[in-house]
Design a protein around this motif. Structure first.
Motif, mmCIF file in Angstrom:
data_model
loop_
_atom_site.group_PDB
_atom_site.id
_atom_site.type_symbol
_atom_site.label_atom_id
_atom_site.label_comp_id
_atom_site.label_asym_id
_atom_site.label_seq_id
_atom_site.Cartn_x
_atom_site.Cartn_y
_atom_site.Cartn_z
ATOM 1 N N UNK A 227 0.851 -1.189 0.000
ATOM 2 C CA UNK A 227 0.000 0.000 0.000
ATOM 3 C C UNK A 227 0.887 1.240 0.000
ATOM 4 N N UNK A 228 0.601 2.176 -0.919
ATOM 5 C CA UNK A 228 1.424 3.366 -1.092
ATOM 6 C C UNK A 228 0.564 4.613 -1.208
ATOM 7 N N UNK A 229 1.189 5.740 -0.921
ATOM 8 C CA UNK A 229 0.647 7.043 -1.287
ATOM 9 C C UNK A 229 1.770 7.857 -1.914
ATOM 10 N N UNK A 230 1.406 8.845 -2.724
ATOM 11 C CA UNK A 230 2.430 9.666 -3.340
ATOM 12 C C UNK A 230 1.844 10.612 -4.365
ATOM 13 N N UNK A 231 2.732 11.428 -4.920
ATOM 14 C CA UNK A 231 2.323 12.393 -5.925
ATOM 15 C C UNK A 231 3.423 13.398 -6.159
ATOM 16 N N UNK A 232 3.075 14.442 -6.877
ATOM 17 C CA UNK A 232 4.016 15.527 -7.157
ATOM 18 C C UNK A 232 3.308 16.839 -6.921
ATOM 19 N N UNK A 233 3.975 17.753 -6.219
ATOM 20 C CA UNK A 233 3.424 19.084 -5.929
ATOM 21 C C UNK A 233 4.348 20.144 -6.499
ATOM 22 N N UNK A 234 3.791 21.062 -7.268
ATOM 23 C CA UNK A 234 4.591 22.115 -7.871
ATOM 24 C C UNK A 234 4.800 21.873 -9.347
ATOM 25 N N UNK A 235 5.957 22.316 -9.855
ATOM 26 C CA UNK A 235 6.278 22.182 -11.266
ATOM 27 C C UNK A 235 7.626 21.490 -11.428
ATOM 28 N N UNK A 236 7.757 20.619 -12.432
ATOM 29 C CA UNK A 236 9.067 20.026 -12.702
ATOM 30 C C UNK A 236 10.108 21.123 -12.922
ATOM 31 N N UNK A 237 11.334 20.854 -12.436
ATOM 32 C CA UNK A 237 12.366 21.869 -12.544
ATOM 33 C C UNK A 237 13.742 21.292 -12.327
#
Length: 431
Positions: A227-237
């Motif tokens: 079981x996992x959670x995750x993601x991306x916040x903001x902009x790639x840079x």
């Protein structure tokens, strides 16, 4: 030891390195992992504030949590009790109590701070043991609780651990299908459609990764957990350890954290390619493909309760659960198995009740809960003596395909004096 490029400001570093990889913890940030890089490459760990890094973080009640009248800010009221390894939201670093580095392993013991409060120590300690296995960082982690509040709060999702990577690693990748270890294509985890930026999923090969556009980045491997959670916040840079944009992963487990619990888990980190991360997961296939079996000799094995409570920590040979509430339920940790490989279920327990039947439910892969037909009822003896119940799951037509969780209802309605003492739950192969 001289600092490497890409560490946070004011760091006091302790490193392990070999020909493949270098990992570093910061003794000014509770011994959290603030540096990880393949040889000759840049640090992939994000250190924007003390809530990032790769670090231990645990949750329990009450919600909200206060100490000596100090209340969390409105933004953090929902967090509750939350000691974390690096420090708090007010820029105070957690204190390292003990640290050893012999060049082969690192040991660190930490007095964490409560994330939502201003310089309030957690009523617990954390311990971590780090070693290198080629390009892989292997970690054993431990929570030692010493809370004055002895209430048994309901299970909460735990970050096992929390992992933050830099802005280039914006693609969240795992394998979520029902054919693990078959070289089926990995999955891009879609962005959350809710207010919170993180998604949840079943990673049936026991890994997740934050990758750049070239399938390179940071992998988290969680032996025994899917079981996992995750993601991306903001902009790639750019690959800037101080940037606010970040990718996030956590191995997830729902756990009851008693006031005096000693709770351990293990995880691995791999800075590298998607192929390398999956190859490491494949190496653990033998243990991952074993049928789930939970024996409650020393701990809960990840099982939790709804409308029930147990005798608390330490666990001595069995779980002793009180069943005096409406619809008491025992729920397993998430796992993965195929129904045709596990047609039978064995439960060793002693039930004290006037009821004559119990029910086992199963949750299928891709479903949020058991379906309307996903259960089997079986007779029990409510005499309070130990019996081994062998249940023919395959006798129910809906027991088929891939399964991820069990739910055990020992009684339909709890009453005063109803209890269960449960030693083990085992899925079994065909005869």
């Amino acid at each position: 030891m001289a600092l490497s490029a890409g560490v946070p400001d004011g760091a006091s570093m302790s490193y392990l390195s070999n020909a493949d990889v270098k990992v570093g913890i910061d003794l000014n940030r509770g011994g959290a992992i603030v540096f990880l890089a393949r040889a000759g490459e840049e640090n992939v760990i994000n250190n924007f504030d003390l809530g990032r890094q790769v670090q231990l973080s645990f949750f329990s009640g009450p919600v909200p949590f206060s100490v000596n009248g100090q209340q969390p800010s409105e933004h953090w009221e929902h967090i509750g009790w939350n000691p974390i390894q690096a420090g708090d939201d007010f820029k105070h670093g957690s204190k390292v109590l003990e640290h050893r580095n012999d060049g082969q392993s690192i040991y660190v013991k930490t007095l964490p701070l409560q994330w939502p409060l201003n310089n309030v120590p957690g009523d617990c300690t954390f311990e971590s043991w780090l070693r290198l296995d080629g390009a892989v960082v292997t970690v054993r982690a431990r929570l030692n609780n010493a809370r004055v509040d002895k209430m048994q709060y309901p299970a909460r999702l735990q970050e096992l651990p929390a992992v933050y990577a830099n802005a280039p690693f914006h693609r969240v990748v795992s394998y979520t299908g029902d054919q693990p270890f078959s070289d089926a294509p990995a999955n891009i985890i879609p962005k959350s459609t809710g207010k919170h930026p993180w998604s949840f999923w079943q990673g049936t090969e026991g890994w997740a990764a934050l990758l750049d556009d070239n399938d390179r980045g940071l992998g988290l491997l969680t032996p025994g957990r899917t079981f996992f959670t995750g993601g991306f916040a903001g902009k790639p840079g750019p690959n800037d350890t101080h940037a606010t944009s970040t990718g996030y992963l956590a191995g997830q487990g729902q756990e009851i954290l008693d006031h005096n619990i000693v709770y351990e888990f293990r995880y691995e980190l791999l800075a590298g390619t998607l192929a390398e991360i999956r190859a490491r997961a494949m190496a653990s296939k033998a243990s991952s493909s074993a049928l789930p079996a939970w024996t409650f000799e020393n701990d809960r094995q990840g099982w939790i309760y709804m409308n029930a409570r147990d005798a608390g920590w330490p666990v001595r040979g069995a779980l002793q659960v009180t069943l005096d509430q409406e619809d008491p339920q025992l729920l397993s940790a998430f796992s993965f198995w195929r129904a045709e490989e596990a047609p039978r279920l064995s439960i060793e327990c002693a039930i004290k009740t006037s009821h004559k039947t119990a029910v086992v439910y199963w949750q299928r892969h891709g479903e949020d809960a058991p379906g309307a037909k996903d259960f089997i009822q079986f007779p029990i003896q409510g005499d309070g003596e130990f019996h081994r119940y062998e249940i023919d799951l395959a006798s129910v037509p809906s027991y088929k395909g891939s399964i991820i969780r069990l739910r055990f209802d020992p009684v339909p309605v709890g009453s005063a004096g109803d209890t269960i003492t449960i030693k083990s739950v085992r899925l079994m192969k065909p005869r």
